[in-house]
Design a protein around this motif. Structure first.
Motif, PDB file in Angstrom:
ATOM      1  N   ALA A  34      20.537 -22.354   7.585  1.00  0.00           N
ATOM      2  CA  ALA A  34      20.031 -21.547   6.467  1.00  0.00           C
ATOM      3  C   ALA A  34      20.434 -22.253   5.175  1.00  0.00           C
ATOM      4  O   ALA A  34      21.621 -22.388   4.888  1.00  0.00           O
ATOM      5  CB  ALA A  34      20.616 -20.143   6.516  1.00  0.00           C
ATOM      6  N   PRO A  35      19.479 -22.744   4.406  1.00  0.00           N
ATOM      7  CA  PRO A  35      19.805 -23.503   3.195  1.00  0.00           C
ATOM      8  C   PRO A  35      20.384 -22.634   2.086  1.00  0.00           C
ATOM      9  O   PRO A  35      20.359 -21.407   2.144  1.00  0.00           O
ATOM     10  CB  PRO A  35      18.464 -24.094   2.781  1.00  0.00           C
ATOM     11  CG  PRO A  35      17.437 -23.215   3.387  1.00  0.00           C
ATOM     12  CD  PRO A  35      18.044 -22.644   4.628  1.00  0.00           C
ATOM     13  N   ASP A  36      20.908 -23.312   1.078  1.00  0.00           N
ATOM     14  CA  ASP A  36      21.438 -22.614  -0.101  1.00  0.00           C
ATOM     15  C   ASP A  36      20.278 -22.014  -0.908  1.00  0.00           C
ATOM     16  O   ASP A  36      19.121 -22.090  -0.506  1.00  0.00           O
ATOM     17  CB  ASP A  36      22.305 -23.548  -0.941  1.00  0.00           C
ATOM     18  CG  ASP A  36      21.569 -24.802  -1.418  1.00  0.00           C
ATOM     19  OD1 ASP A  36      20.319 -24.799  -1.456  1.00  0.00           O
ATOM     20  OD2 ASP A  36      22.235 -25.774  -1.767  1.00  0.00           O
ATOM     21  N   TRP A  37      20.567 -21.442  -2.060  1.00  0.00           N
ATOM     22  CA  TRP A  37      19.555 -20.723  -2.835  1.00  0.00           C
ATOM     23  C   TRP A  37      18.412 -21.609  -3.325  1.00  0.00           C
ATOM     24  O   TRP A  37      17.324 -21.123  -3.613  1.00  0.00           O
ATOM     25  CB  TRP A  37      20.203 -20.008  -4.021  1.00  0.00           C
ATOM     26  CG  TRP A  37      20.785 -20.946  -5.027  1.00  0.00           C
ATOM     27  CD1 TRP A  37      22.053 -21.465  -5.023  1.00  0.00           C
ATOM     28  CD2 TRP A  37      20.138 -21.516  -6.154  1.00  0.00           C
ATOM     29  NE1 TRP A  37      22.213 -22.326  -6.073  1.00  0.00           N
ATOM     30  CE2 TRP A  37      21.051 -22.370  -6.800  1.00  0.00           C
ATOM     31  CE3 TRP A  37      18.869 -21.397  -6.689  1.00  0.00           C
ATOM     32  CZ2 TRP A  37      20.741 -23.091  -7.933  1.00  0.00           C
ATOM     33  CZ3 TRP A  37      18.560 -22.114  -7.843  1.00  0.00           C
ATOM     34  CH2 TRP A  37      19.503 -22.946  -8.447  1.00  0.00           C
ATOM     35  N   VAL A  38      18.631 -22.920  -3.393  1.00  0.00           N
ATOM     36  CA  VAL A  38      17.567 -23.819  -3.854  1.00  0.00           C
ATOM     37  C   VAL A  38      16.465 -23.933  -2.806  1.00  0.00           C
ATOM     38  O   VAL A  38      15.300 -24.051  -3.131  1.00  0.00           O
ATOM     39  CB  VAL A  38      18.135 -25.217  -4.191  1.00  0.00           C
ATOM     40  CG1 VAL A  38      17.021 -26.190  -4.553  1.00  0.00           C
ATOM     41  CG2 VAL A  38      19.144 -25.128  -5.317  1.00  0.00           C
ATOM     42  N   GLY A  39      16.826 -23.864  -1.544  1.00  0.00           N
ATOM     43  CA  GLY A  39      15.848 -23.976  -0.467  1.00  0.00           C
ATOM     44  C   GLY A  39      16.070 -25.220   0.355  1.00  0.00           C
ATOM     45  O   GLY A  39      17.127 -25.851   0.307  1.00  0.00           O
ATOM     46  N   GLU A  42      16.090 -32.097   0.007  1.00  0.00           N
ATOM     47  CA  GLU A  42      16.492 -33.317   0.721  1.00  0.00           C
ATOM     48  C   GLU A  42      17.971 -33.292   1.119  1.00  0.00           C
ATOM     49  O   GLU A  42      18.335 -33.802   2.184  1.00  0.00           O
ATOM     50  CB  GLU A  42      16.184 -34.559  -0.122  1.00  0.00           C
ATOM     51  CG  GLU A  42      14.697 -34.810  -0.294  1.00  0.00           C
ATOM     52  CD  GLU A  42      13.955 -34.927   1.027  1.00  0.00           C
ATOM     53  OE1 GLU A  42      14.435 -35.620   1.948  1.00  0.00           O
ATOM     54  OE2 GLU A  42      12.881 -34.313   1.148  1.00  0.00           O
ATOM     55  N   GLY A  43      18.824 -32.710   0.301  1.00  0.00           N
ATOM     56  CA  GLY A  43      20.246 -32.612   0.638  1.00  0.00           C
ATOM     57  C   GLY A  43      20.473 -31.760   1.875  1.00  0.00           C
ATOM     58  O   GLY A  43      21.302 -32.091   2.737  1.00  0.00           O
ATOM     59  N   MET A  44      19.723 -30.669   1.998  1.00  0.00           N
ATOM     60  CA  MET A  44      19.849 -29.809   3.178  1.00  0.00           C
ATOM     61  C   MET A  44      19.292 -30.515   4.412  1.00  0.00           C
ATOM     62  O   MET A  44      19.818 -30.358   5.514  1.00  0.00           O
ATOM     63  CB  MET A  44      19.142 -28.481   2.949  1.00  0.00           C
ATOM     64  CG  MET A  44      19.774 -27.608   1.882  1.00  0.00           C
ATOM     65  SD  MET A  44      21.549 -27.286   2.094  1.00  0.00           S
ATOM     66  CE  MET A  44      21.575 -26.380   3.606  1.00  0.00           C
ATOM     67  N   LYS A  45      18.250 -31.319   4.237  1.00  0.00           N
ATOM     68  CA  LYS A  45      17.717 -32.083   5.372  1.00  0.00           C
ATOM     69  C   LYS A  45      18.742 -33.110   5.839  1.00  0.00           C
ATOM     70  O   LYS A  45      18.862 -33.381   7.042  1.00  0.00           O
ATOM     71  CB  LYS A  45      16.402 -32.750   4.994  1.00  0.00           C
ATOM     72  CG  LYS A  45      15.274 -31.750   4.793  1.00  0.00           C
ATOM     73  CD  LYS A  45      13.988 -32.432   4.369  1.00  0.00           C
ATOM     74  CE  LYS A  45      12.903 -31.399   4.109  1.00  0.00           C
ATOM     75  NZ  LYS A  45      11.648 -32.026   3.631  1.00  0.00           N
ATOM     76  N   ALA A  46      19.508 -33.671   4.903  1.00  0.00           N
ATOM     77  CA  ALA A  46      20.572 -34.602   5.278  1.00  0.00           C
ATOM     78  C   ALA A  46      21.658 -33.879   6.081  1.00  0.00           C
ATOM     79  O   ALA A  46      22.213 -34.437   7.033  1.00  0.00           O
ATOM     80  CB  ALA A  46      21.163 -35.263   4.037  1.00  0.00           C
ATOM     81  N   VAL A  47      21.968 -32.649   5.710  1.00  0.00           N
ATOM     82  CA  VAL A  47      22.930 -31.842   6.476  1.00  0.00           C
ATOM     83  C   VAL A  47      22.409 -31.632   7.896  1.00  0.00           C
ATOM     84  O   VAL A  47      23.146 -31.764   8.871  1.00  0.00           O
ATOM     85  CB  VAL A  47      23.207 -30.488   5.785  1.00  0.00           C
ATOM     86  CG1 VAL A  47      24.008 -29.562   6.690  1.00  0.00           C
ATOM     87  CG2 VAL A  47      23.931 -30.698   4.463  1.00  0.00           C
ATOM     88  N   PHE A  59      17.492 -26.837  13.329  1.00  0.00           N
ATOM     89  CA  PHE A  59      16.277 -26.339  12.690  1.00  0.00           C
ATOM     90  C   PHE A  59      16.632 -25.809  11.312  1.00  0.00           C
ATOM     91  O   PHE A  59      17.452 -24.896  11.173  1.00  0.00           O
ATOM     92  CB  PHE A  59      15.625 -25.227  13.521  1.00  0.00           C
ATOM     93  CG  PHE A  59      14.368 -24.703  12.888  1.00  0.00           C
ATOM     94  CD1 PHE A  59      13.195 -25.428  12.981  1.00  0.00           C
ATOM     95  CD2 PHE A  59      14.360 -23.528  12.180  1.00  0.00           C
ATOM     96  CE1 PHE A  59      12.033 -24.975  12.379  1.00  0.00           C
ATOM     97  CE2 PHE A  59      13.206 -23.059  11.576  1.00  0.00           C
ATOM     98  CZ  PHE A  59      12.038 -23.794  11.684  1.00  0.00           C
ATOM     99  N   GLY A  60      16.051 -26.398  10.276  1.00  0.00           N
ATOM    100  CA  GLY A  60      16.256 -25.956   8.898  1.00  0.00           C
ATOM    101  C   GLY A  60      15.173 -24.982   8.481  1.00  0.00           C
ATOM    102  O   GLY A  60      13.983 -25.291   8.565  1.00  0.00           O
ATOM    103  N   LEU A  61      15.576 -23.799   8.053  1.00  0.00           N
ATOM    104  CA  LEU A  61      14.648 -22.746   7.636  1.00  0.00           C
ATOM    105  C   LEU A  61      14.053 -23.013   6.256  1.00  0.00           C
ATOM    106  O   LEU A  61      14.709 -23.587   5.395  1.00  0.00           O
ATOM    107  CB  LEU A  61      15.375 -21.409   7.546  1.00  0.00           C
ATOM    108  CG  LEU A  61      15.914 -20.809   8.818  1.00  0.00           C
ATOM    109  CD1 LEU A  61      16.818 -19.640   8.486  1.00  0.00           C
ATOM    110  CD2 LEU A  61      14.788 -20.371   9.689  1.00  0.00           C
TER     111      LEU A  61
END
Length: 72
Positions: A34-39, A42-47, A59-61
């Protein structure tokens, strides 16, 4: 090394674009990111990729809809 693929899905008439990160073939436990408030940026995809390197499928939501990010 990991691979990330985009996955489109719909919820309530909104088209969303999540991502799936994997580093190994075959069945693996899945982690839901579940990503942070930004959505799902690319940083969340790296995580998601780092989680995949640990031996999971990740799976990134997408909370906001395809191509939409949160604003401050």
């Amino acid at each position: 090394m990991f691979e990330i693929a985009s996955v489109e899905y719909s919820e309530g008439g909104t088209t969303c674009e999540g991502c799936v990160a994997t580093s190994q073939s075959g069945r693996r436990p899945t982690v839901l990111l579940a990503p942070d408030w930004v959505g799902l940026h690319e940083g969340m995809k790296a995580v998601a990729g780092r989680v995949a390197e640990l031996g999971y499928t990740c799976f990134g939501l997408d909370f906001y809809g395809k191509g939409v990010l949160g604003a401050p």
